[in-house]
Design a protein around this motif. Structure first.
Motif, PDB file in Angstrom:
ATOM      1  N   LEU A 188       0.784  -1.264  -0.110  1.00  0.00           N
ATOM      2  CA  LEU A 188      -0.072   0.064  -0.023  1.00  0.00           C
ATOM      3  C   LEU A 188       0.882   1.250   0.059  1.00  0.00           C
ATOM      4  N   ALA A 189       1.006   1.834  -1.223  1.00  0.00           N
ATOM      5  CA  ALA A 189       1.726   3.044  -1.179  1.00  0.00           C
ATOM      6  C   ALA A 189       0.753   4.418  -1.353  1.00  0.00           C
ATOM      7  N   VAL A 190       0.123   4.409  -0.322  1.00  0.00           N
ATOM      8  CA  VAL A 190      -0.988   5.597  -0.286  1.00  0.00           C
ATOM      9  C   VAL A 190      -1.120   6.338   1.097  1.00  0.00           C
ATOM     10  N   PRO A 191       0.321   6.795   1.337  1.00  0.00           N
ATOM     11  CA  PRO A 191       0.141   7.246   2.822  1.00  0.00           C
ATOM     12  C   PRO A 191      -0.545   8.574   3.009  1.00  0.00           C
ATOM     13  N   SER A 192      -1.133   9.172   1.820  1.00  0.00           N
ATOM     14  CA  SER A 192      -2.001  10.298   2.398  1.00  0.00           C
ATOM     15  C   SER A 192      -3.225   9.781   2.666  1.00  0.00           C
ATOM     16  N   LEU A 193      -3.724   8.676   2.662  1.00  0.00           N
ATOM     17  CA  LEU A 193      -5.091   8.030   2.925  1.00  0.00           C
ATOM     18  C   LEU A 193      -5.112   7.965   4.515  1.00  0.00           C
ATOM     19  N   SER A 194      -6.459   8.231   5.112  1.00  0.00           N
ATOM     20  CA  SER A 194      -6.461   8.001   6.531  1.00  0.00           C
ATOM     21  C   SER A 194      -6.128   6.713   6.758  1.00  0.00           C
ATOM     22  N   LEU A 195      -5.677   6.354   8.139  1.00  0.00           N
ATOM     23  CA  LEU A 195      -5.537   5.067   8.608  1.00  0.00           C
ATOM     24  C   LEU A 195      -6.610   4.014   8.744  1.00  0.00           C
ATOM     25  N   PRO A 196      -7.752   4.639   8.921  1.00  0.00           N
ATOM     26  CA  PRO A 196      -9.082   3.631   8.680  1.00  0.00           C
ATOM     27  C   PRO A 196      -9.174   3.308   7.463  1.00  0.00           C
ATOM     28  N   LYS A 197      -8.910   4.082   6.368  1.00  0.00           N
ATOM     29  CA  LYS A 197      -8.911   3.902   4.842  1.00  0.00           C
ATOM     30  C   LYS A 197      -8.014   2.590   4.627  1.00  0.00           C
ATOM     31  N   GLN A 198      -6.812   3.115   4.930  1.00  0.00           N
ATOM     32  CA  GLN A 198      -5.667   2.056   4.588  1.00  0.00           C
ATOM     33  C   GLN A 198      -6.020   0.641   5.170  1.00  0.00           C
ATOM     34  N   ALA A 199      -6.751   0.694   6.628  1.00  0.00           N
ATOM     35  CA  ALA A 199      -6.921  -0.522   7.364  1.00  0.00           C
ATOM     36  C   ALA A 199      -7.858  -1.262   6.570  1.00  0.00           C
TER      37      ALA A 199
ATOM     38  N   ILE B 200     -14.970   8.765  17.192  1.00  0.00           N
ATOM     39  CA  ILE B 200     -14.705   8.659  15.872  1.00  0.00           C
ATOM     40  C   ILE B 200     -14.628  10.052  15.231  1.00  0.00           C
ATOM     41  N   GLU B 201     -15.667  10.982  15.506  1.00  0.00           N
ATOM     42  CA  GLU B 201     -15.615  12.343  14.934  1.00  0.00           C
ATOM     43  C   GLU B 201     -14.561  13.262  15.520  1.00  0.00           C
ATOM     44  N   SER B 202     -14.138  12.922  16.855  1.00  0.00           N
ATOM     45  CA  SER B 202     -13.263  13.986  17.519  1.00  0.00           C
ATOM     46  C   SER B 202     -11.998  13.517  16.861  1.00  0.00           C
ATOM     47  N   ALA B 203     -11.589  12.400  16.363  1.00  0.00           N
ATOM     48  CA  ALA B 203     -10.456  11.906  15.672  1.00  0.00           C
ATOM     49  C   ALA B 203     -10.330  12.425  14.224  1.00  0.00           C
ATOM     50  N   GLY B 204     -11.354  13.072  13.661  1.00  0.00           N
ATOM     51  CA  GLY B 204     -11.429  13.540  12.141  1.00  0.00           C
ATOM     52  C   GLY B 204     -11.820  12.617  11.387  1.00  0.00           C
ATOM     53  N   TYR B 205     -12.632  11.372  11.747  1.00  0.00           N
ATOM     54  CA  TYR B 205     -12.880  10.358  10.908  1.00  0.00           C
ATOM     55  C   TYR B 205     -14.670  10.567  10.857  1.00  0.00           C
ATOM     56  N   THR B 206     -15.151   9.688   9.888  1.00  0.00           N
ATOM     57  CA  THR B 206     -16.600   9.694   9.619  1.00  0.00           C
ATOM     58  C   THR B 206     -17.073   8.348   9.806  1.00  0.00           C
ATOM     59  N   LEU B 207     -18.180   8.176  10.349  1.00  0.00           N
ATOM     60  CA  LEU B 207     -18.842   7.053  10.671  1.00  0.00           C
ATOM     61  C   LEU B 207     -19.376   6.266   9.435  1.00  0.00           C
ATOM     62  N   ARG B 208     -18.975   5.097   9.249  1.00  0.00           N
ATOM     63  CA  ARG B 208     -19.529   4.264   8.188  1.00  0.00           C
ATOM     64  C   ARG B 208     -20.710   3.384   8.487  1.00  0.00           C
ATOM     65  N   ASP B 209     -21.845   3.850   8.008  1.00  0.00           N
ATOM     66  CA  ASP B 209     -23.181   2.915   8.262  1.00  0.00           C
ATOM     67  C   ASP B 209     -23.807   2.847   7.041  1.00  0.00           C
ATOM     68  N   GLU B 210     -25.279   2.651   7.038  1.00  0.00           N
ATOM     69  CA  GLU B 210     -26.141   2.467   6.059  1.00  0.00           C
ATOM     70  C   GLU B 210     -26.329   3.917   5.299  1.00  0.00           C
ATOM     71  N   ASP B 211     -26.290   4.979   6.291  1.00  0.00           N
ATOM     72  CA  ASP B 211     -26.614   6.199   5.633  1.00  0.00           C
ATOM     73  C   ASP B 211     -25.291   6.654   5.014  1.00  0.00           C
ATOM     74  N   ASN B 212     -24.259   6.188   5.164  1.00  0.00           N
ATOM     75  CA  ASN B 212     -22.795   6.654   4.732  1.00  0.00           C
ATOM     76  C   ASN B 212     -21.806   5.631   4.437  1.00  0.00           C
ATOM     77  N   PRO B 213     -22.236   4.632   3.433  1.00  0.00           N
ATOM     78  CA  PRO B 213     -21.270   3.453   3.201  1.00  0.00           C
ATOM     79  C   PRO B 213     -19.864   3.819   2.952  1.00  0.00           C
ATOM     80  N   ASP B 214     -19.402   5.036   2.545  1.00  0.00           N
ATOM     81  CA  ASP B 214     -18.137   5.381   2.292  1.00  0.00           C
ATOM     82  C   ASP B 214     -17.329   6.021   3.442  1.00  0.00           C
ATOM     83  N   GLY B 215     -17.984   5.944   4.616  1.00  0.00           N
ATOM     84  CA  GLY B 215     -17.207   6.382   5.709  1.00  0.00           C
ATOM     85  C   GLY B 215     -16.154   5.743   6.175  1.00  0.00           C
ATOM     86  N   ASP B 216     -15.351   6.377   7.109  1.00  0.00           N
ATOM     87  CA  ASP B 216     -14.035   5.557   7.684  1.00  0.00           C
ATOM     88  C   ASP B 216     -14.038   4.532   8.777  1.00  0.00           C
TER      89      ASP B 216
END
Length: 628
Positions: free
Chosen positions: A211-222, A527-543
């Protein structure tokens, strides 16, 4: 051939390169003579140049070893090495000019300049050719790891350049989310759509994905890594340049957040009132001094300037950490710190500590408090929490201790688990001790302080959420409707010390913890305090996703702070007292005797029977669990 190359020592490799460079010196001067078309031809001019050649070769060997040109590894021969080779060639050119003029050869300056340029070029080319030959031998002789690079940006292309000089790794292709470069070649490698990873991995026999995408957030990489691992691929993450040089944390990219941010209310004022002066110049013993609450008790007691602070702790590592920290905090305060390694269930040791140090105040925070662990090990939990409390309280009374404050829990109110039941039994023991002490007059003041969950303590939910967040999630919540009372460890301890100072004997103090907090909403807030977004049915692209695991054995949906529901004000606005019926001295003796028999017989069912018999509310909850 590969074994032969590997068998060469550094000295032998250096000798080979020196020999090669010496040959290149001769070939370069021959090229310069031919290129300049000197009268007499190549043979005549070479014979004339022979007297100069030994000097050039000797200077070449010396300069090469001085600059380290002959010691540079082939796969490290890059910009800096090429620069040193240029300096090397310049020295040889100057030597050739000087010696030729001294010997009166009269060769044109152009010959020497062409010689230097030819030598420089031939050395650089020879190193590149040698590297490719060695790599070709390695590739044919060893199995190489074929890698697919996720991310065709700057980091990915730099990674390809680095890997092309590696003997055991072969970059095969890119995958990238950018549709504009899909189907094109980047760094001479094809770029594919990430949706085709499974096909690419199968067709190109990929061993590993980088994975050579260090600009992505850690949750996205995970999230990407988990998807690739499900395909049976080995995944490794490449850190960014900022991470490599230490400007950005490699593992935990979360900004440390203070626990009070999750309270959703103002924190209790930290003003130290006059009532806590009862700790000044006293010998204070804190049991469980290495735990989250015990350690904070020690820190805040130090602020009250006791004469001596006794740290009683079962865990060696926890005691070591607490001792080291408190010694630093107590520098220049003339406060003696005494670390004691032992168990509160050991009556002889507790008696000796009380006598040796003249303990005047006991803050009892030692307890097994993790609900699932105590539920799985009921005997250990009951012995430590009940018998440990009884032993410490009895020895405190015998030693004439002035005050004894039990740190209790909201889980002791109509408990649904062994941990809560053990804390309720401990409360009943202290209530009995308080009554017995009161009848004697002038004895130890026994009291207890009950409160809910502590944010930031070991095993509490916020550190768990932050740890899960650092690993890319998901955050685990037992049920969407679960609620808990919360305080920070600092404000809880502050109020415990206030309550202990106000105690007259037998009180059950309850701390005002505000409204209960939804654990689901708390998880969202983390989740939100760390700058990420919740991934659920309303937001499937969340972190980050929140996963519901179901209530664990013995867990309630909502905790309570009092048995009666009544709370009476005290002189502190955040501390209340409550009236609760206890057990008689005979009943306490009967319960503890039966519990001891269960421990001796190692009979968990007998121990649960004691709890069911004497702890209010536990029997009803136990029946509900059986029928559910």
């Amino acid at each position: 051939m590969l074994n032969l190359i590997k068998s060469f020592s550094k000295r032998q490799k250096r000798g080979i390169l020196l020999t090669l460079d010496s040959v290149l010196v001769v070939l370069s001067i021959m090229f310069a003579i031919v290129a300049q078309a000197l009268p007499g031809g190549l043979l005549e001019n070479m014979i004339a140049y022979i007297p100069v050649l030994p000097y050039v070769l000797l200077v070449g060997i010396g300069v090469s070893m001085w600059l380290g040109v002959c010691s540079i590894q082939l796969n490290s021969y890059e910009t800096a090495a090429i620069g040193m080779t240029g300096v090397f060639a310049m020295f040889l050119t100057i030597t050739s000019i000087v010696v030729s003029n001294v010997l009166g050869l009269g060769m044109p300056l152009g010959v020497h300049l062409v010689f230097g340029a030819a030598f420089f070029s031939s050395v650089v080319i020879s190193r590149a050719v040698l590297l490719q030959l060695v790599l070709a031998i390695y590739r044919r002789s060893t199995s190489r790891c074929r890698v697919l690079i996720y991310g065709a940006g700057t980091t990915g292309t730099q990674l390809v350049s680095a890997l092309r000089g590696h003997e055991n790794i072969e970059p095969v292709a890119f995958v990238d989310d950018n549709a504009a470069i899909q189907g094109l070649s980047v760094a001479q490698l094809p770029v594919y759509n990430p949706l085709r990873i499974a096909d690419v991995a199968r067709d190109k026999k990929i061993d590993r994905v980088l994975l050579a995408v260090p600009s992505l957030s850690l949750p996205k990489q995970a999230q990407i890594a988990r998807r690739l691992e499900k395909m049976g691929l080995e995944v490794q993450t490449l850190p960014s340049f900022a991470q490599l040089i230490g400007e950005e944390a490699l593992v935990d990219k979360l900004t440390p957040l203070s626990a009070q941010r999750f309270l959703n209310r103002a924190e209790v004022d930290d003003t130290i009132t006059e009532t806590t002066a009862c700790y000044t110049q006293k010998v204070v013993l804190v049991s469980g001094a290495g735990g989250s609450i015990g350690a904070e008790l020690c820190r805040q007691v130090l602020e009250r300037r006791p004469k001596k602070l006794v740290l009683f702790e079962l865990s060696e590592f926890a005691l070591y950490n607490a001792d080291m920290e408190l010694r630093q905090l107590s520098e220049n305060r003339e406060i003696e710190i005494v670390p004691v390694l032992g168990s509160i269930t050991d009556a002889r040791q507790v008696r000796k500590v009380m006598a040796d140090h003249g303990v005047q105040i006991v803050l009892h925070a030692a307890a097994y408090k993790h609900v699932p662990l105590v539920e799985a090990n009921p005997l250990a939990g009951l012995v430590n929490n009940v018998f440990g409390t009884q032993t410490l309280a009895e020895q405190a009374a015998k030693a004439g201790v002035e005050r004894f404050i039990l740190i209790s829990s909201d889980k002791a109110v109509r408990p649904t688990n062994i941990m809560g039941a053990s804390k309720r039994l401990a409360e009943l023991v202290i209530q009995d001790m308080a009554r017995r002490s009161a009848t004697k007059g002038g004895g130890t003041i026994f009291s207890m302080v009950r409160f809910g969950n502590v944010l930031g303590s070991s095993g509490s939910v916020v550190p768990l959420f932050q740890d899960q967040l650092s690993r890319g999630g998901p955050l685990t919540v037992t049920d969407k409707l679960v609620e808990r009372y919360f305080m920070t460890v600092q404000e809880a301890v502050r109020l415990v010390l206030q309550a202990g100072a106000m105690a007259q004997g037998g009180e059950v103090f309850v701390l005002d913890m505000g409204k209960p907090v939804s654990i689901y909403q708390l998880a969202r807030q983390v989740i939100e305090s760390a700058g990420y977004t919740l991934r659920d049915e309303d937001n499937p692209d969340g972190d980050i996703e929140i996963e519901f695991t179901g209530l664990r054995a013995g867990e309630k949906m909502v905790e309570e702070l009092t048995l009666s529901g009544e709370r009476f004000p005290t002189q502190h606005p955040k501390i209340f007292s409550t009236r609760e019926e206890g057990l008689s001295e005979i009943e306490i003796a009967s319960a503890t005797r039966r519990l001891r028999e269960a421990f001796v017989a190692s009979n968990e069912e007998m121990a649960r029977g004691v709890v069911m018999r004497w702890v209010e509310g536990y029997a009803r909850h136990a029946r509900e669990r059986k029928t559910s």
